[in-house]
Write a protein that holds these residues in place. Structure first.
Motif, PDB file in Angstrom:
ATOM      1  N   ILE A   9       0.838  -1.204   0.000  1.00 18.98           N
ATOM      2  CA  ILE A   9       0.000   0.000   0.000  1.00 18.98           C
ATOM      3  C   ILE A   9       0.871   1.251   0.000  1.00 18.98           C
ATOM      4  CG2 ILE A   9      -1.631   1.350   1.377  1.00 18.98           C
ATOM      5  CD1 ILE A   9      -2.835  -1.336   2.311  1.00 18.98           C
ATOM      6  N   VAL A  10       1.933   1.253   0.819  1.00 21.14           N
ATOM      7  CA  VAL A  10       2.829   2.398   0.881  1.00 21.14           C
ATOM      8  C   VAL A  10       3.491   2.630  -0.476  1.00 21.14           C
ATOM      9  CG1 VAL A  10       4.982   3.284   1.877  1.00 21.14           C
ATOM     10  CG2 VAL A  10       3.261   2.208   3.355  1.00 21.14           C
ATOM     11  N   MET A  12       2.364   1.793  -3.431  1.00 25.40           N
ATOM     12  CA  MET A  12       1.360   2.304  -4.365  1.00 25.40           C
ATOM     13  C   MET A  12       1.117   3.795  -4.160  1.00 25.40           C
ATOM     14  SD  MET A  12      -1.398  -0.843  -4.306  1.00 25.40           S
ATOM     15  CE  MET A  12      -2.616   0.122  -5.188  1.00 25.40           C
ATOM     16  N   GLU A  13       1.038   4.220  -2.894  1.00 20.35           N
ATOM     17  CA  GLU A  13       0.816   5.642  -2.603  1.00 20.35           C
ATOM     18  C   GLU A  13       1.983   6.492  -3.074  1.00 20.35           C
ATOM     19  OE1 GLU A  13       0.056   5.842   1.567  1.00 20.35           O
ATOM     20  OE2 GLU A  13      -2.055   5.298   1.368  1.00 20.35           O
ATOM     21  N   VAL A  14       3.220   6.001  -2.882  1.00 20.96           N
ATOM     22  CA  VAL A  14       4.400   6.746  -3.327  1.00 20.96           C
ATOM     23  C   VAL A  14       4.398   6.880  -4.844  1.00 20.96           C
ATOM     24  CG1 VAL A  14       6.913   6.695  -3.492  1.00 20.96           C
ATOM     25  CG2 VAL A  14       5.809   6.130  -1.332  1.00 20.96           C
ATOM     26  N   GLU A  16       1.798   6.874  -6.792  1.00 24.69           N
ATOM     27  CA  GLU A  16       0.730   7.815  -7.165  1.00 24.69           C
ATOM     28  C   GLU A  16       1.183   9.258  -6.980  1.00 24.69           C
ATOM     29  OE1 GLU A  16      -2.627   6.766  -4.831  1.00 24.69           O
ATOM     30  OE2 GLU A  16      -3.090   4.934  -5.967  1.00 24.69           O
ATOM     31  N   ILE A  17       1.906   9.526  -5.901  1.00 17.30           N
ATOM     32  CA  ILE A  17       2.396  10.881  -5.654  1.00 17.30           C
ATOM     33  C   ILE A  17       3.395  11.281  -6.737  1.00 17.30           C
ATOM     34  CG2 ILE A  17       3.766  12.320  -4.089  1.00 17.30           C
ATOM     35  CD1 ILE A  17       2.512  10.727  -1.771  1.00 17.30           C
ATOM     36  N   LYS A  20       1.531  12.097  -9.839  1.00 23.59           N
ATOM     37  CA  LYS A  20       0.807  13.365  -9.688  1.00 23.59           C
ATOM     38  C   LYS A  20       1.693  14.551 -10.038  1.00 23.59           C
ATOM     39  CE  LYS A  20      -1.501  16.232  -6.198  1.00 23.59           C
ATOM     40  NZ  LYS A  20      -1.904  16.332  -4.771  1.00 23.59           N
TER      41      LYS A  20
END
Length: 280
Positions: A9-10, A12-14, A16-17, A20
């Protein structure tokens, strides 16, 4: 953090950032590891110093070394100054242009119109003596014939006769929006924030272009800026504007403008330089 699902999960979030902010989030290489395990301060079934080696290999292959301006006259922006008993004054900072060699003549310029003549006695970094300091190196430079009291943060150590200091310049200026951390209210001609150029910070007055009554967040325009004290600036030099501890704008210098009589008159009244006394 041993939970594999949480690690996923971590990651994936990185990614995505990164995506962005217009980086290749999906293609970026992610290497999981443990710093404590690599140092031998903890034991782990999966992680050891091997992952640190993988990280360094990925950096070597994936990161491009930027081109350094070695062929230009040297310029080092002074970050701090020290007196070393029995030796003299030492200035520290990052080499921006050119190469610095022991034995070379140099000048300290900025904050006043009169340069200070000196010479480079030695160049060191992290307690190691260097034969040459190159662009990007953070170094300490021992200077001949000067003391700490003669020097100030924000000045520049340069090759003699190759750089000049100026009060006025024209630039492309961008004003940050409120959601970007900028001002909530507009400003008018005469607005005087702090201008940060390398390690220097001096008050500056902004003159809006003709026909523009005020500037608001998100505006991008050509403006004329007047520094309270002269700095070694040039076309292409970048700067930031700060007010009340936060950045409100920034830009790139597009044209150097001549000094005015009022600039020199105001400078002659000052007893001390306008920058470098306090760290923002």
């Amino acid at each position: 953090m041993d939970d594999a699902d949480l690690q996923e999960i971590v990651e994936m979030e990185v990614r995505e950032i990164l995506t962005k902010y217009d980086f290749d989030g999906q293609g970026a290489k992610c290497i999981r590891g443990s710093a404590l395990a690599a140092l031998g301060q903890a034991t782990h079934e999966l992680y050891s110093s091997k992952q640190i080696g993988e990280l360094l290999d990925a950096m070597d292959t994936g990161l491009l070394i930027p081109e350094r301006a070695k062929d230009k006259p040297f310029l080092l922006s002074i970050e701090s100054c020290y007196n070393i008993a029995g030796r003299g004054a030492v200035v520290t900072g990052c080499v921006e242009h050119g190469v610095i060699k022991p034995g070379a003549d140099a000048e300290v310029i900025g904050l006043t119109k009169t340069p200070l003549k000196t010479g480079i006695m030695s160049v060191e970094t992290f307690k190691k003596t260097l034969d040459v300091g190159e662009p990007g190196d953070n170094v300490g430079v021992l200077l001949r014939g000067l003391r700490k009291e003669d020097l100030h943060r924000g000045q520049a150590l340069v090759q003699p006769g190759k750089y000049e200091v100026f009060f006025n310049f024209e630039s492309q200026l961008y004003i940050l929006k409120e959601e970007e951390g900028g001002r909530k209210k507009p400003f008018f001609s005469g607005f005087s924030p702090q201008c940060f150029v390398r390690t220097a910070d001096v008050q500056t007055a902004i003159k809006l272009p003709e026909g523009k009554k005020m500037a608001v967040g998100g505006d991008h325009f050509t403006a004329v800026l007047k520094l309270q004290a002269p700095l070694p600036i040039y076309v292409g030099c970048r700067y930031a504007l700060r007010e009340g501890g936060k950045t409100v704008g920034g830009g790139v210098i597009t044209k150097i403008l001549p000094d005015e009589a009022s600039d020199l008159a105001s400078l002659s009244k000052k007893k001390t330089p306008a920058s470098g006394s306090k760290k923002k």
